[in-house]
Every structure is written in C-alpha cells, then in structure tokens.
Design a protein around this motif. Structure first.
Motif, PDB file in Angstrom:
ATOM      1  N   SER A  31       0.807  -1.223   0.000  1.00 46.18           N
ATOM      2  CA  SER A  31       0.000   0.000   0.000  1.00 46.18           C
ATOM      3  C   SER A  31       0.840   1.272   0.000  1.00 46.18           C
ATOM      4  O   SER A  31       0.447   2.289  -0.579  1.00 46.18           O
ATOM      5  CB  SER A  31      -0.938   0.021   1.214  1.00 46.18           C
ATOM      6  N   LEU A  32       2.027   1.218   0.638  1.00 41.09           N
ATOM      7  CA  LEU A  32       2.855   2.420   0.774  1.00 41.09           C
ATOM      8  C   LEU A  32       4.118   2.372  -0.080  1.00 41.09           C
ATOM      9  O   LEU A  32       4.852   3.350  -0.150  1.00 41.09           O
ATOM     10  CB  LEU A  32       3.231   2.638   2.244  1.00 41.09           C
ATOM     11  N   GLY A  33       4.389   1.228  -0.702  1.00 39.24           N
ATOM     12  CA  GLY A  33       5.506   1.136  -1.639  1.00 39.24           C
ATOM     13  C   GLY A  33       6.769   0.524  -1.095  1.00 39.24           C
ATOM     14  O   GLY A  33       7.574  -0.024  -1.840  1.00 39.24           O
ATOM     15  N   ALA A  34       7.011   0.622   0.214  1.00 39.51           N
ATOM     16  CA  ALA A  34       8.242   0.091   0.800  1.00 39.51           C
ATOM     17  C   ALA A  34       8.082   0.071   2.309  1.00 39.51           C
ATOM     18  O   ALA A  34       7.082   0.545   2.857  1.00 39.51           O
ATOM     19  CB  ALA A  34       9.449   0.950   0.409  1.00 39.51           C
ATOM     20  N   GLY A  35       9.082  -0.483   2.996  1.00 43.38           N
ATOM     21  CA  GLY A  35       9.105  -0.435   4.457  1.00 43.38           C
ATOM     22  C   GLY A  35       8.791  -1.738   5.146  1.00 43.38           C
ATOM     23  O   GLY A  35       9.323  -2.036   6.212  1.00 43.38           O
ATOM     24  N   GLY A  36       7.928  -2.548   4.549  1.00 45.23           N
ATOM     25  CA  GLY A  36       7.522  -3.780   5.196  1.00 45.23           C
ATOM     26  C   GLY A  36       8.658  -4.775   5.355  1.00 45.23           C
ATOM     27  O   GLY A  36       8.784  -5.437   6.391  1.00 45.23           O
ATOM     28  N   GLY A  37       9.507  -4.887   4.335  1.00 47.89           N
ATOM     29  CA  GLY A  37      10.611  -5.841   4.393  1.00 47.89           C
ATOM     30  C   GLY A  37      11.602  -5.517   5.494  1.00 47.89           C
ATOM     31  O   GLY A  37      12.077  -6.411   6.207  1.00 47.89           O
ATOM     32  N   VAL A  38      11.912  -4.233   5.665  1.00 48.68           N
ATOM     33  CA  VAL A  38      12.837  -3.822   6.719  1.00 48.68           C
ATOM     34  C   VAL A  38      12.217  -4.053   8.091  1.00 48.68           C
ATOM     35  O   VAL A  38      12.880  -4.533   9.019  1.00 48.68           O
ATOM     36  CB  VAL A  38      13.225  -2.340   6.555  1.00 48.68           C
ATOM     37  N   LEU A  39      10.928  -3.733   8.237  1.00 47.93           N
ATOM     38  CA  LEU A  39      10.242  -3.950   9.510  1.00 47.93           C
ATOM     39  C   LEU A  39      10.236  -5.434   9.869  1.00 47.93           C
ATOM     40  O   LEU A  39      10.494  -5.809  11.027  1.00 47.93           O
ATOM     41  CB  LEU A  39       8.810  -3.417   9.435  1.00 47.93           C
ATOM     42  N   LEU A  40       9.967  -6.292   8.896  1.00 49.91           N
ATOM     43  CA  LEU A  40       9.967  -7.732   9.156  1.00 49.91           C
ATOM     44  C   LEU A  40      11.363  -8.202   9.559  1.00 49.91           C
ATOM     45  O   LEU A  40      11.513  -9.049  10.451  1.00 49.91           O
ATOM     46  CB  LEU A  40       9.494  -8.491   7.920  1.00 49.91           C
ATOM     47  N   GLU A 165       3.572   7.399 -11.098  1.00 52.11           N
ATOM     48  CA  GLU A 165       2.328   6.617 -11.014  1.00 52.11           C
ATOM     49  C   GLU A 165       2.519   5.525  -9.956  1.00 52.11           C
ATOM     50  O   GLU A 165       3.448   4.736 -10.026  1.00 52.11           O
ATOM     51  CB  GLU A 165       2.005   6.001 -12.376  1.00 52.11           C
ATOM     52  N   ARG A 166       1.637   5.470  -8.964  1.00 55.32           N
ATOM     53  CA  ARG A 166       1.838   4.630  -7.789  1.00 55.32           C
ATOM     54  C   ARG A 166       1.887   3.139  -8.108  1.00 55.32           C
ATOM     55  O   ARG A 166       2.714   2.404  -7.554  1.00 55.32           O
ATOM     56  CB  ARG A 166       0.774   4.923  -6.728  1.00 55.32           C
ATOM     57  N   PHE A 167       1.004   2.665  -9.002  1.00 59.68           N
ATOM     58  CA  PHE A 167       0.992   1.235  -9.305  1.00 59.68           C
ATOM     59  C   PHE A 167       2.241   0.824 -10.087  1.00 59.68           C
ATOM     60  O   PHE A 167       2.765  -0.270  -9.903  1.00 59.68           O
ATOM     61  CB  PHE A 167      -0.278   0.860 -10.081  1.00 59.68           C
ATOM     62  N   THR A 168       2.732   1.699 -10.952  1.00 60.71           N
ATOM     63  CA  THR A 168       3.966   1.402 -11.687  1.00 60.71           C
ATOM     64  C   THR A 168       5.149   1.331 -10.724  1.00 60.71           C
ATOM     65  O   THR A 168       6.023   0.461 -10.849  1.00 60.71           O
ATOM     66  CB  THR A 168       4.233   2.487 -12.749  1.00 60.71           C
ATOM     67  N   THR A 169       5.181   2.240  -9.743  1.00 67.76           N
ATOM     68  CA  THR A 169       6.249   2.222  -8.738  1.00 67.76           C
ATOM     69  C   THR A 169       6.225   0.920  -7.954  1.00 67.76           C
ATOM     70  O   THR A 169       7.257   0.250  -7.787  1.00 67.76           O
ATOM     71  CB  THR A 169       6.093   3.413  -7.766  1.00 67.76           C
ATOM     72  N   VAL A 170       5.062   0.542  -7.438  1.00 71.36           N
ATOM     73  CA  VAL A 170       4.938  -0.663  -6.621  1.00 71.36           C
ATOM     74  C   VAL A 170       5.249  -1.917  -7.447  1.00 71.36           C
ATOM     75  O   VAL A 170       5.970  -2.816  -6.991  1.00 71.36           O
ATOM     76  CB  VAL A 170       3.522  -0.758  -6.011  1.00 71.36           C
ATOM     77  N   GLY A 216      -3.185  -4.900   0.938  1.00 65.37           N
ATOM     78  CA  GLY A 216      -2.469  -3.652   0.706  1.00 65.37           C
ATOM     79  C   GLY A 216      -2.757  -3.034  -0.646  1.00 65.37           C
ATOM     80  O   GLY A 216      -2.852  -1.807  -0.775  1.00 65.37           O
ATOM     81  N   LEU A 217      -2.903  -3.860  -1.673  1.00 65.82           N
ATOM     82  CA  LEU A 217      -3.197  -3.343  -3.006  1.00 65.82           C
ATOM     83  C   LEU A 217      -4.586  -2.726  -3.068  1.00 65.82           C
ATOM     84  O   LEU A 217      -4.826  -1.786  -3.845  1.00 65.82           O
ATOM     85  CB  LEU A 217      -3.053  -4.454  -4.052  1.00 65.82           C
ATOM     86  N   HIS A 218      -5.503  -3.223  -2.270  1.00 66.02           N
ATOM     87  CA  HIS A 218      -6.820  -2.601  -2.207  1.00 66.02           C
ATOM     88  C   HIS A 218      -6.747  -1.233  -1.534  1.00 66.02           C
ATOM     89  O   HIS A 218      -7.466  -0.304  -1.923  1.00 66.02           O
ATOM     90  CB  HIS A 218      -7.808  -3.504  -1.454  1.00 66.02           C
ATOM     91  N   VAL A 219      -5.868  -1.104  -0.550  1.00 57.38           N
ATOM     92  CA  VAL A 219      -5.645   0.208   0.071  1.00 57.38           C
ATOM     93  C   VAL A 219      -5.011   1.165  -0.934  1.00 57.38           C
ATOM     94  O   VAL A 219      -5.376   2.341  -1.014  1.00 57.38           O
ATOM     95  CB  VAL A 219      -4.751   0.074   1.326  1.00 57.38           C
ATOM     96  N   LEU A 220      -4.061   0.652  -1.722  1.00 55.48           N
ATOM     97  CA  LEU A 220      -3.359   1.471  -2.711  1.00 55.48           C
ATOM     98  C   LEU A 220      -4.326   2.088  -3.714  1.00 55.48           C
ATOM     99  O   LEU A 220      -4.129   3.221  -4.162  1.00 55.48           O
ATOM    100  CB  LEU A 220      -2.312   0.616  -3.442  1.00 55.48           C
ATOM    101  N   LYS A 221      -5.372   1.359  -4.076  1.00 59.08           N
ATOM    102  CA  LYS A 221      -6.355   1.867  -5.033  1.00 59.08           C
ATOM    103  C   LYS A 221      -7.045   3.123  -4.525  1.00 59.08           C
ATOM    104  O   LYS A 221      -7.495   3.957  -5.312  1.00 59.08           O
ATOM    105  CB  LYS A 221      -7.404   0.784  -5.333  1.00 59.08           C
ATOM    106  N   SER A 222      -7.132   3.261  -3.208  1.00 55.57           N
ATOM    107  CA  SER A 222      -7.845   4.408  -2.634  1.00 55.57           C
ATOM    108  C   SER A 222      -6.963   5.642  -2.512  1.00 55.57           C
ATOM    109  O   SER A 222      -7.459   6.723  -2.187  1.00 55.57           O
ATOM    110  CB  SER A 222      -8.389   4.034  -1.248  1.00 55.57           C
ATOM    111  N   LEU A 223      -5.664   5.502  -2.770  1.00 55.65           N
ATOM    112  CA  LEU A 223      -4.740   6.628  -2.654  1.00 55.65           C
ATOM    113  C   LEU A 223      -4.559   7.320  -3.994  1.00 55.65           C
ATOM    114  O   LEU A 223      -4.578   6.676  -5.035  1.00 55.65           O
ATOM    115  CB  LEU A 223      -3.372   6.146  -2.146  1.00 55.65           C
ATOM    116  N   SER A 224      -4.349   8.636  -3.961  1.00 55.30           N
ATOM    117  CA  SER A 224      -3.980   9.356  -5.176  1.00 55.30           C
ATOM    118  C   SER A 224      -2.477   9.236  -5.368  1.00 55.30           C
ATOM    119  O   SER A 224      -1.743   8.927  -4.424  1.00 55.30           O
ATOM    120  CB  SER A 224      -4.371  10.832  -5.061  1.00 55.30           C
ATOM    121  N   ASN A 225      -1.989   9.496  -6.582  1.00 54.21           N
ATOM    122  CA  ASN A 225      -0.549   9.447  -6.826  1.00 54.21           C
ATOM    123  C   ASN A 225       0.188  10.457  -5.948  1.00 54.21           C
ATOM    124  O   ASN A 225       1.272  10.162  -5.420  1.00 54.21           O
ATOM    125  CB  ASN A 225      -0.254   9.742  -8.306  1.00 54.21           C
ATOM    126  N   GLN A 226      -0.386  11.643  -5.781  1.00 57.97           N
ATOM    127  CA  GLN A 226       0.251  12.687  -4.976  1.00 57.97           C
ATOM    128  C   GLN A 226       0.356  12.256  -3.516  1.00 57.97           C
ATOM    129  O   GLN A 226       1.405  12.404  -2.874  1.00 57.97           O
ATOM    130  CB  GLN A 226      -0.539  13.989  -5.086  1.00 57.97           C
TER     131      GLN A 226
END
Length: 254
Positions: A31-40, A165-170, A216-226
């Motif tokens: 949903s946010l693009g990064a961070g989960g792997g480091v937290l795990l 574009e958020r989906f392209t980044t993820v 997380g991808l369902h959350v991502l859909k609700s976010l704008s690119n900005q």
C-alpha cells in the motif's frame, strides 16, 4: 529430517506472531511502496538465529515480492527490469565470490545517506535512469543485499525517481526485489545454510504475506498518486534515519 512448521529455536507463540507480522508488513509494502521488508527483518532479528536471519528473510521476501509482482504484473516497467536483471547477476556473483565481512555501520551509513539524497536531494539526471544507470544501481544493491538484507529502501527510492504513477512504482519495485532476492537461495545454499530446516516456516510466511499484499493493493487503489508519493517519501526518510541511527550505534558513536 522431518519438515516442521516451527523451526528449532522458535516456539508456537513466536511463530504465530511472525506469521501475523508477515501479513502486516506485506500490506505496508503493497500500500505504501516500501518499508515492510525492513520492519519484518527487525522483528525477525529478535528471535531468529543470526546465521539464519538474512537467508530466511531473503526467501520470505522473494516469495512476498513475487506475489506482489504477480498481482501488479500489467503495471510493471519492463524496460527498467530488463536493464535491472543483469546487474543482479553481477552483484550477487561478486558478493558470493568475496563474501566479505565489513563493519555493518558502513553499509547502514551508505544506504541511509543515499536514500535521503534520492528522496530530498536534487533529482538525478535522466541519463541515470538509462540502461547503464539501472544496471549499476542493480549491481551495487544486489551486492550489498547479500550482507545486510535491507537494500529495499535504496532500490525503492531509486525507482521512485523514475515513476510518479503509484501502481507502476509498486509493480516495478516488486519485480526488481524478486530478482534481487532470487540468487540468495543459491548463494547461501552453497555456503552451507540448510534451508530444509526452515522450509515450512518460510512457505507459511510467504502465504500469510500474500494475504497482506492483497489487502495492501486494495488500500493502494484508494490513494492518489500525490498522496502516495508524499507518504512514500516520509516512510523512506524514517527508514533512512533508522539506518543512520543504527550506524552510529554499531560504530560506537553513541
């Protein structure tokens, strides 16, 4: 040896906690693009034996990123991935050959500073995102990944400068990290790590992580690119500051 879900050294409560953590951390990355792997990685370090942390985390991240890459397949920047893939082979091959044991603070300091620069410094020239630039970034981060297992923020901050574009980044980040984690099985296997002892646990973590990715991808859909880019920058900055803090501790600066 009989395969077991809970490897030696873990108890049932710890295994359940880590499985649920796999859901949450995968959801964060999707949903946010990064961070989960480091937290795990941080959570696993409390209970997983030191010699097993990076290979086991690497295989879990391989499965988690592969699942996210599959679900976001149509959005992937394949031109960037074609340039990224050869760098993975070069970086992993060089790392496996050297198997150096450098002070952790050097890697932590380097990654932290570069992530902050890529997030808040002047934009890199467009030539840096050509085939040669992507190859060099891939080789460097793939090499470092064998020793610290936490190059995701650096790769993410590099890809962030390529796309808005958020989906392209993820999607592109997921495919890049899938390629980067893949050689770890061979490298650590040849180095003597027994993946069989952790196989069922790894597969379970990947399965729970896939559920987190879907959420997380369902959350991502609700976010704008900005909004996504703003949150992405803040998250990467926090991860970079954590690495700098770790570097100071490892070096004995405080």
């Amino acid at each position: 040896m009989e395969l077991t879900l809970i490897p030696e050294g873990l108890n049932t409560a710890t295994a359940v906690f880590l499985l649920l953590s796999s859901v949450i951390t995968s959801m964060i990355t999707a949903s946010l693009g990064a961070g989960g792997g480091v937290l795990l990685l941080v959570l696993m370090a409390f209970w997983i034996p030191p010699a097993a942390i990076i290979p086991v985390h690497g295989m879990i991240q391989l499965g988690s990123n592969a699942g996210r890459a599959t679900l976001t397949w149509p959005h992937t920047d394949w031109k960037a991935i074609v340039a990224f893939a050869p760098g993975v082979l070069v970086g992993a091959g060089l790392g496996a050959w050297l198997l150096v044991d450098l002070p952790p603070y050097l890697w932590q300091l380097t990654i932290g500073v570069f992530v902050l620069y890529l997030c808040w410094g002047p934009a890199l020239p467009r030539s840096a995102f050509g085939s040669v630039g992507i190859f060099l970034a891939s080789a460097l981060t793939s090499f470092i990944s064998l020793f610290v297992g936490a190059t995701g923020p650096l790769v993410a901050s590099f890809i962030k400068q390529m796309h808005t574009e958020r989906f392209t980044t993820v999607a592109t980040f997921a495919m890049a990290m899938t390629l980067q984690h893949a050689p770890k099985a061979l490298v650590f296997g040849l180095a003597g790590f027994v993946f069989r002892d952790w196989l069922m646990f790894i597969l379970a973590m990947i399965g729970f992580g896939f559920a987190g990715t879907w959420l997380g991808l369902h959350v991502l859909k609700s976010l704008s690119n900005q909004h996504f880019n703003r949150v992405f920058n803040v998250l990467l900055t926090l991860l970079a500051l954590r690495l700098l803090w770790q570097a100071g501790g490892s070096a004995g600066w405080w």
